[in-house]
Each structure stands twice: as structure tokens, then as C-alpha cells.
Design a protein around this motif. Sequence first.
Motif, PDB file in Angstrom:
ATOM      1  N   MET A 119       0.849  -1.175   0.000  1.00  0.00           N
ATOM      2  CA  MET A 119       0.000   0.000   0.000  1.00  0.00           C
ATOM      3  C   MET A 119       0.901   1.246   0.000  1.00  0.00           C
ATOM      4  SD  MET A 119      -2.959   1.117   2.740  1.00  0.00           S
ATOM      5  CE  MET A 119      -4.217   0.021   2.130  1.00  0.00           C
ATOM      6  N   SER A 120       0.619   2.190  -0.891  1.00  0.00           N
ATOM      7  CA  SER A 120       1.411   3.424  -0.973  1.00  0.00           C
ATOM      8  C   SER A 120       1.049   4.359   0.182  1.00  0.00           C
ATOM      9  CB  SER A 120       1.147   4.123  -2.305  1.00  0.00           C
ATOM     10  OG  SER A 120      -0.161   4.673  -2.315  1.00  0.00           O
ATOM     11  N   ILE A 121       1.913   5.335   0.417  1.00  0.00           N
ATOM     12  CA  ILE A 121       1.620   6.326   1.462  1.00  0.00           C
ATOM     13  C   ILE A 121       0.324   7.053   1.134  1.00  0.00           C
ATOM     14  CG2 ILE A 121       2.387   8.517   2.454  1.00  0.00           C
ATOM     15  CD1 ILE A 121       5.241   7.479   2.247  1.00  0.00           C
ATOM     16  N   LYS A 122       0.141   7.358  -0.124  1.00  0.00           N
ATOM     17  CA  LYS A 122      -1.079   8.054  -0.553  1.00  0.00           C
ATOM     18  C   LYS A 122      -2.320   7.226  -0.217  1.00  0.00           C
ATOM     19  CE  LYS A 122      -3.108  10.317  -4.533  1.00  0.00           C
ATOM     20  NZ  LYS A 122      -3.020  10.587  -5.958  1.00  0.00           N
ATOM     21  N   ASP A 123      -2.288   5.933  -0.535  1.00  0.00           N
ATOM     22  CA  ASP A 123      -3.421   5.061  -0.209  1.00  0.00           C
ATOM     23  C   ASP A 123      -3.612   4.949   1.303  1.00  0.00           C
ATOM     24  OD1 ASP A 123      -4.060   4.553  -2.846  1.00  0.00           O
ATOM     25  OD2 ASP A 123      -2.950   2.668  -2.928  1.00  0.00           O
ATOM     26  N   GLU A 124      -2.509   4.798   2.014  1.00  0.00           N
ATOM     27  CA  GLU A 124      -2.559   4.681   3.474  1.00  0.00           C
ATOM     28  C   GLU A 124      -3.258   5.894   4.090  1.00  0.00           C
ATOM     29  OE1 GLU A 124      -1.551   3.195   7.388  1.00  0.00           O
ATOM     30  OE2 GLU A 124      -1.356   2.196   5.451  1.00  0.00           O
ATOM     31  N   ILE A 125      -2.849   7.060   3.689  1.00  0.00           N
ATOM     32  CA  ILE A 125      -3.399   8.285   4.263  1.00  0.00           C
ATOM     33  C   ILE A 125      -4.823   8.531   3.797  1.00  0.00           C
ATOM     34  CG2 ILE A 125      -3.150  10.808   4.370  1.00  0.00           C
ATOM     35  CD1 ILE A 125      -1.067   9.191   6.007  1.00  0.00           C
ATOM     36  N   LEU A 126      -5.046   8.471   2.502  1.00  0.00           N
ATOM     37  CA  LEU A 126      -6.343   8.867   1.953  1.00  0.00           C
ATOM     38  C   LEU A 126      -7.453   7.843   2.164  1.00  0.00           C
ATOM     39  CD1 LEU A 126      -5.188  10.519  -1.375  1.00  0.00           C
ATOM     40  CD2 LEU A 126      -5.611  11.592   0.845  1.00  0.00           C
ATOM     41  N   LYS A 127      -7.111   6.588   2.293  1.00  0.00           N
ATOM     42  CA  LYS A 127      -8.137   5.561   2.501  1.00  0.00           C
ATOM     43  C   LYS A 127      -8.274   5.174   3.970  1.00  0.00           C
ATOM     44  CE  LYS A 127      -7.761   3.815  -2.174  1.00  0.00           C
ATOM     45  NZ  LYS A 127      -7.311   2.766  -3.057  1.00  0.00           N
ATOM     46  N   LYS A 128      -7.182   4.761   4.559  1.00  0.00           N
ATOM     47  CA  LYS A 128      -7.233   4.272   5.944  1.00  0.00           C
ATOM     48  C   LYS A 128      -7.580   5.390   6.933  1.00  0.00           C
ATOM     49  CE  LYS A 128      -4.495   1.716   9.319  1.00  0.00           C
ATOM     50  NZ  LYS A 128      -3.169   1.140   9.589  1.00  0.00           N
ATOM     51  N   HIS A 129      -7.062   6.590   6.673  1.00  0.00           N
ATOM     52  CA  HIS A 129      -7.265   7.701   7.608  1.00  0.00           C
ATOM     53  C   HIS A 129      -8.226   8.758   7.060  1.00  0.00           C
ATOM     54  CE1 HIS A 129      -4.181   6.205  10.293  1.00  0.00           C
ATOM     55  NE2 HIS A 129      -3.443   5.964   9.227  1.00  0.00           N
ATOM     56  N   ARG A 130      -9.061   8.368   6.116  1.00  0.00           N
ATOM     57  CA  ARG A 130     -10.013   9.296   5.497  1.00  0.00           C
ATOM     58  C   ARG A 130     -10.823  10.097   6.507  1.00  0.00           C
ATOM     59  NH1 ARG A 130     -15.199   9.918   3.577  1.00  0.00           N
ATOM     60  NH2 ARG A 130     -15.373  10.758   1.467  1.00  0.00           N
ATOM     61  N   PRO A 131     -11.345   9.475   7.567  1.00  0.00           N
ATOM     62  CA  PRO A 131     -12.157  10.243   8.522  1.00  0.00           C
ATOM     63  C   PRO A 131     -11.423  11.426   9.164  1.00  0.00           C
ATOM     64  CG  PRO A 131     -12.440   7.895   8.894  1.00  0.00           C
ATOM     65  CD  PRO A 131     -11.305   8.049   7.905  1.00  0.00           C
ATOM     66  N   ASP A 132     -10.102  11.363   9.240  1.00  0.00           N
ATOM     67  CA  ASP A 132      -9.344  12.467   9.824  1.00  0.00           C
ATOM     68  C   ASP A 132      -9.305  13.689   8.921  1.00  0.00           C
ATOM     69  OD1 ASP A 132      -8.745  10.934  12.072  1.00  0.00           O
ATOM     70  OD2 ASP A 132      -6.906  10.146  11.174  1.00  0.00           O
ATOM     71  N   PHE A 133      -9.642  13.514   7.648  1.00  0.00           N
ATOM     72  CA  PHE A 133      -9.581  14.605   6.681  1.00  0.00           C
ATOM     73  C   PHE A 133     -10.958  15.023   6.174  1.00  0.00           C
ATOM     74  CE2 PHE A 133      -5.503  12.463   6.523  1.00  0.00           C
ATOM     75  CZ  PHE A 133      -4.616  13.524   6.567  1.00  0.00           C
ATOM     76  N   VAL A 134     -12.011  14.412   6.683  1.00  0.00           N
ATOM     77  CA  VAL A 134     -13.365  14.709   6.229  1.00  0.00           C
ATOM     78  C   VAL A 134     -14.194  15.179   7.423  1.00  0.00           C
ATOM     79  CG1 VAL A 134     -15.463  13.755   5.192  1.00  0.00           C
ATOM     80  CG2 VAL A 134     -13.224  13.012   4.372  1.00  0.00           C
ATOM     81  N   THR A 135     -14.908  16.266   7.221  1.00  0.00           N
ATOM     82  CA  THR A 135     -15.771  16.814   8.267  1.00  0.00           C
ATOM     83  C   THR A 135     -17.218  16.651   7.829  1.00  0.00           C
ATOM     84  OG1 THR A 135     -14.086  18.473   8.754  1.00  0.00           O
ATOM     85  CG2 THR A 135     -16.300  18.900   9.579  1.00  0.00           C
ATOM     86  N   THR A 136     -18.057  16.187   8.738  1.00  0.00           N
ATOM     87  CA  THR A 136     -19.485  16.101   8.447  1.00  0.00           C
ATOM     88  C   THR A 136     -20.127  17.422   8.856  1.00  0.00           C
ATOM     89  OG1 THR A 136     -19.476  13.718   8.826  1.00  0.00           O
ATOM     90  CG2 THR A 136     -21.615  14.827   8.863  1.00  0.00           C
ATOM     91  N   LEU A 137     -20.783  18.038   7.920  1.00  0.00           N
ATOM     92  CA  LEU A 137     -21.428  19.330   8.145  1.00  0.00           C
ATOM     93  C   LEU A 137     -22.776  19.136   8.830  1.00  0.00           C
ATOM     94  CD1 LEU A 137     -20.595  20.921   4.682  1.00  0.00           C
ATOM     95  CD2 LEU A 137     -19.395  21.256   6.853  1.00  0.00           C
ATOM     96  N   PRO A 138     -23.330  20.197   9.426  1.00  0.00           N
ATOM     97  CA  PRO A 138     -24.614  20.080  10.130  1.00  0.00           C
ATOM     98  C   PRO A 138     -25.742  19.505   9.285  1.00  0.00           C
ATOM     99  CG  PRO A 138     -23.595  22.197  10.629  1.00  0.00           C
ATOM    100  CD  PRO A 138     -22.752  21.538   9.555  1.00  0.00           C
ATOM    101  N   ASP A 139     -25.713  19.727   7.968  1.00  0.00           N
ATOM    102  CA  ASP A 139     -26.775  19.186   7.103  1.00  0.00           C
ATOM    103  C   ASP A 139     -26.535  17.735   6.698  1.00  0.00           C
ATOM    104  OD1 ASP A 139     -24.751  19.373   5.223  1.00  0.00           O
ATOM    105  OD2 ASP A 139     -25.846  20.737   3.883  1.00  0.00           O
ATOM    106  N   GLY A 140     -25.430  17.132   7.212  1.00  0.00           N
ATOM    107  CA  GLY A 140     -25.142  15.731   6.940  1.00  0.00           C
ATOM    108  C   GLY A 140     -24.224  15.495   5.750  1.00  0.00           C
ATOM    109  N   THR A 141     -23.941  16.523   4.979  1.00  0.00           N
ATOM    110  CA  THR A 141     -23.032  16.365   3.850  1.00  0.00           C
ATOM    111  C   THR A 141     -21.588  16.369   4.350  1.00  0.00           C
ATOM    112  OG1 THR A 141     -22.953  18.747   3.415  1.00  0.00           O
ATOM    113  CG2 THR A 141     -24.619  17.466   2.225  1.00  0.00           C
ATOM    114  N   GLU A 142     -20.698  15.863   3.513  1.00  0.00           N
ATOM    115  CA  GLU A 142     -19.289  15.800   3.876  1.00  0.00           C
ATOM    116  C   GLU A 142     -18.509  16.941   3.238  1.00  0.00           C
ATOM    117  OE1 GLU A 142     -17.950  11.920   2.615  1.00  0.00           O
ATOM    118  OE2 GLU A 142     -18.446  11.070   4.566  1.00  0.00           O
ATOM    119  N   ASP A 143     -17.654  17.561   4.036  1.00  0.00           N
ATOM    120  CA  ASP A 143     -16.704  18.543   3.523  1.00  0.00           C
ATOM    121  C   ASP A 143     -15.392  17.802   3.327  1.00  0.00           C
ATOM    122  OD1 ASP A 143     -14.895  20.533   2.976  1.00  0.00           O
ATOM    123  OD2 ASP A 143     -15.251  21.670   4.816  1.00  0.00           O
ATOM    124  N   CYS A 144     -15.020  17.580   2.082  1.00  0.00           N
ATOM    125  CA  CYS A 144     -13.816  16.818   1.746  1.00  0.00           C
ATOM    126  C   CYS A 144     -12.664  17.714   1.315  1.00  0.00           C
ATOM    127  CB  CYS A 144     -14.137  15.812   0.638  1.00  0.00           C
ATOM    128  SG  CYS A 144     -15.317  14.555   1.127  1.00  0.00           S
TER     129      CYS A 144
END
Length: 91
Positions: A1-26
Motif C-alpha cells: 500500500m502506498s503512502i497516498k493510499d494509506e493516508i487517503l483511505k485508511k485515515h479518510r475520517p481524519d480529513f473529512v468533516t461532516t457538516l450540520p446538514d449531513g453532507t461531507e466537507d472533503c
Amino acid sequence: MSIKDEILKKHRPDFVTTLPDGTEDCSELHMAAALLQYMSTSNDRISDGLNFIHACMDIDACRKIFEKIFRNMGQGQHFDMMMRRNKNEST
């Protein structure tokens, strides 16, 4: 697994915020993807600016994303050293 895959897939929740309306801010996820892509291609090529425009980046936002990347890789101490932080100042 590449560093890019490791960070963007495995740790995705650390980089995504759920907004009050339920949508994701990516926006942080996209910035991390751009920075990781730039790092992986800039070592062996000249940047043409096509995929990454230096002048458009917010330095504080980049630093925040780099910190998340380093901490998710278990390299928080390295990041702190680069930022010249001591242990009591790190987050």
C-alpha cells in the motif's frame, strides 16, 4: 500500500468533516491528495503547475494537512522537530 493510499483511505475520517446538514466537507482530503501527489511526482520531474499551483495554497492550511499526514503515519515527533516544537507544545 502506498503512502497516498494509506493516508487517503485508511485515515479518510481524519480529513473529512461532516457538516450540520449531513453532507461531507472533503476539502482537507482533496488538499491532502494534492500534496501527496505533488510530493510523489516532484522528486523526478519539473513541476509544470498543472496539478498543483503553488501560489494558491494557504500556508497555514498546508501546515495543518502536513501535520495530519505526519501524525497519521506515526511521525508526529518528526513533524514537531521540523516545526521546532518541544514535546510540551505539540498537539
